[in-house]
Design a protein around this motif. Sequence first.
Motif, PDB file in Angstrom:
ATOM      1  N   PRO A  74       0.824  -1.232   0.000  1.00 40.54           N
ATOM      2  CA  PRO A  74       0.000   0.000   0.000  1.00 40.54           C
ATOM      3  C   PRO A  74       0.850   1.271   0.000  1.00 40.54           C
ATOM      4  O   PRO A  74       0.470   2.273  -0.620  1.00 40.54           O
ATOM      5  N   LEU A  75       2.026   1.254   0.678  1.00 41.81           N
ATOM      6  CA  LEU A  75       2.915   2.422   0.652  1.00 41.81           C
ATOM      7  C   LEU A  75       3.422   2.688  -0.757  1.00 41.81           C
ATOM      8  O   LEU A  75       3.535   3.840  -1.186  1.00 41.81           O
ATOM      9  N   PHE A  76       3.741   1.606  -1.476  1.00 44.14           N
ATOM     10  CA  PHE A  76       4.235   1.760  -2.844  1.00 44.14           C
ATOM     11  C   PHE A  76       3.152   2.301  -3.760  1.00 44.14           C
ATOM     12  O   PHE A  76       3.412   3.136  -4.630  1.00 44.14           O
ATOM     13  N   HIS A  77       1.928   1.836  -3.580  1.00 44.89           N
ATOM     14  CA  HIS A  77       0.823   2.358  -4.407  1.00 44.89           C
ATOM     15  C   HIS A  77       0.584   3.840  -4.122  1.00 44.89           C
ATOM     16  O   HIS A  77       0.334   4.626  -5.048  1.00 44.89           O
ATOM     17  N   ASP A  78       0.687   4.232  -2.863  1.00 44.24           N
ATOM     18  CA  ASP A  78       0.500   5.649  -2.519  1.00 44.24           C
ATOM     19  C   ASP A  78       1.630   6.509  -3.084  1.00 44.24           C
ATOM     20  O   ASP A  78       1.409   7.657  -3.477  1.00 44.24           O
ATOM     21  N   THR A  79       2.839   5.957  -3.123  1.00 38.47           N
ATOM     22  CA  THR A  79       4.013   6.719  -3.547  1.00 38.47           C
ATOM     23  C   THR A  79       4.197   6.719  -5.054  1.00 38.47           C
ATOM     24  O   THR A  79       4.469   7.761  -5.665  1.00 38.47           O
ATOM     25  N   TYR A  80       4.059   5.545  -5.679  1.00 35.45           N
ATOM     26  CA  TYR A  80       4.402   5.387  -7.087  1.00 35.45           C
ATOM     27  C   TYR A  80       3.198   5.211  -8.004  1.00 35.45           C
ATOM     28  O   TYR A  80       3.355   5.186  -9.231  1.00 35.45           O
ATOM     29  N   GLY A  81       2.020   5.091  -7.431  1.00 34.06           N
ATOM     30  CA  GLY A  81       0.816   4.964  -8.256  1.00 34.06           C
ATOM     31  C   GLY A  81       0.847   3.750  -9.153  1.00 34.06           C
ATOM     32  O   GLY A  81       1.109   2.627  -8.715  1.00 34.06           O
ATOM     33  N   ALA A  82       0.624   3.960 -10.457  1.00 36.48           N
ATOM     34  CA  ALA A  82       0.549   2.858 -11.413  1.00 36.48           C
ATOM     35  C   ALA A  82       1.875   2.129 -11.564  1.00 36.48           C
ATOM     36  O   ALA A  82       1.912   0.994 -12.056  1.00 36.48           O
TER      37      ALA A  82
END
Length: 605
Positions: A558-566
């Motif tokens: 979830p941190l990666f999705h918040d930071t890097y999106g797609a």
Amino acid sequence: MNTSTSTSTATSDAALPAHRLEAVIFDWAGTLVDFGSLAPTQIFVEAFATFGIDITLAQARGPMGLSKRDHIRTLLEEPTILAQWQRRFDAAPGAQDIDALYERFMPMQIDKVGAYSQPIPGAVETLAWLRAQGLKIGSCSGYPRQVLDVLLPLAAANGIVPDHVVAGDELPAGGRPGPYMALANVLALKIGDVRKCVKVDDTTPGIEEGRNAGMWCVGISLAGNEVGLTEEALGRLPLSCVQGVKAPRRGAADEDTRMSQATEVAIRSVERGLVPDRLIRIGIRRLLRERLDELHDGDAAAVAALTQAFVHDMRAASLAPLPEKANEQHYEVPAAFFGAVLGTHRKYSSCHWPDGVDTLAQAEASSLAATCERAGLADGQEVLELGCGWGSLTLWMAERYPGSRITALSNSHSQRAYIEAEAARRGLSNVRVLTRDINVFDTDERFHRVVSVEMFEHLRNWPQAFANVARWLRPDGRFFMHVFAHRGAPYPFVERDASDWMSRYFFSGGMMPSDDLALRCQDDLRVLAQWRWDGTHYQRTAEAWLRNMDERRTTLMPLFHDTYGADADAWWVRWRLFFMSVAELFGYDAGQRWWVSHYLFERRA
């Protein structure tokens, strides 16, 4: 042939319908037998090594397709190989040297060729189909006749029996890229028009041979020299990894371009999570071997010259070329990521794993204690820390030396916020964190100790940096520096091609110091002591980070999705690849090529 792709190029003045073709002339290694064309390349490496000359597999593959004597001659003309030869023998290689290498190569090749005589999948069926169409089968090879005499009966036992065979050493006119072997097949097979022949080959000289003979040409890419993988290794790669690989064409013999394209394709597949870790690590080790070749590792004279050139450029460089990149590349991910991946002290640098230390937390503590001991820290000192990271050393010093005042310098606002919050939580009032660009930082304060752990690798002009440190020290002050280092020549991290993946995403503007680089920068500081940890300490550290990351994937994604999106999935793989690369780099050769160096300096009078 179902394991390879091919491209066709018409070379005649007028296209001919397929039914008018009369013969197909095949190459041998990498085309009919020996998937990946492995037999010749490794033997060239081994033969040159017996003369004390190190060549890479990539270099050995470069002239593939030529007769073996011409292959050796071409390798000796390659600048880095020529330079090695001249340094070793104090003369340029001549005809006698080519003969000597050839004589060394031949028995080794004869001994090994039988192990690489298996047909490439689809080859036997292809020959049978062509004969069923009424076509004759010719063949030619860069192998000399002595080698073919061993190979041919073994291949025949497996169903590979052409109508004619021409060896690379039996025509007075010569071999590839000249048309002579192909034309010798035309005569032997009694073909009246070269335009009714197709030449099939996996090398650039072999394709040029067919073109020079006026034939149609088909290039084999995946099963041959162009890719150079075993069938098993190729089979582990997804289709997307091999799509777009082209057969060799006239004028496309540039090895660097080919390797760069292949590396870029491979990295794209890695970033999509399609390549297993085992193969990734094999690829990393191959790149490390190539890096060592570039640095002439083991050649004292060449290493000295490279180091001297680097020092000359370093003295004219800016202090830190890209300070913003370190923050952008390493600290764009939230602090929670490092909290999950690093140890309890959040030490984002090599840890120390002496006997009896088995956990990351213990290794962090061991390294922090060693730093304080070697820096000569004592309670009551004014201490400046350059590049404090997530505060592992900052907080360790503040807790163990409560009478000291710790000034920590960082260029990351998120790091400052974390350290200040953690200091407050622990009730530490002797910590001050400054967010500054090292290029412009200066202070009128003077310190008993200046310490730095893995920050000077982000700088470029060490003489200037050391002059600044000397100015900030009290007369009896000391400077302790911890850096990772290479045992030979230093080098910058610059993005030259797809293989410089680390430079692109994680270390732009950085450098790999040499172990002796600090000793060449003593204008304002004098080295008092030096220590080393072999590279296996950093290897174990990075493997522990990777293991933590994998074990906490559910929490971290979830941190990666918040930071890097797609791009979250791609960046997950990039961080894993980063930790894997660090581990493989420092673990290479049991930690004896790259390692961690500690230095203690005093001000010059």
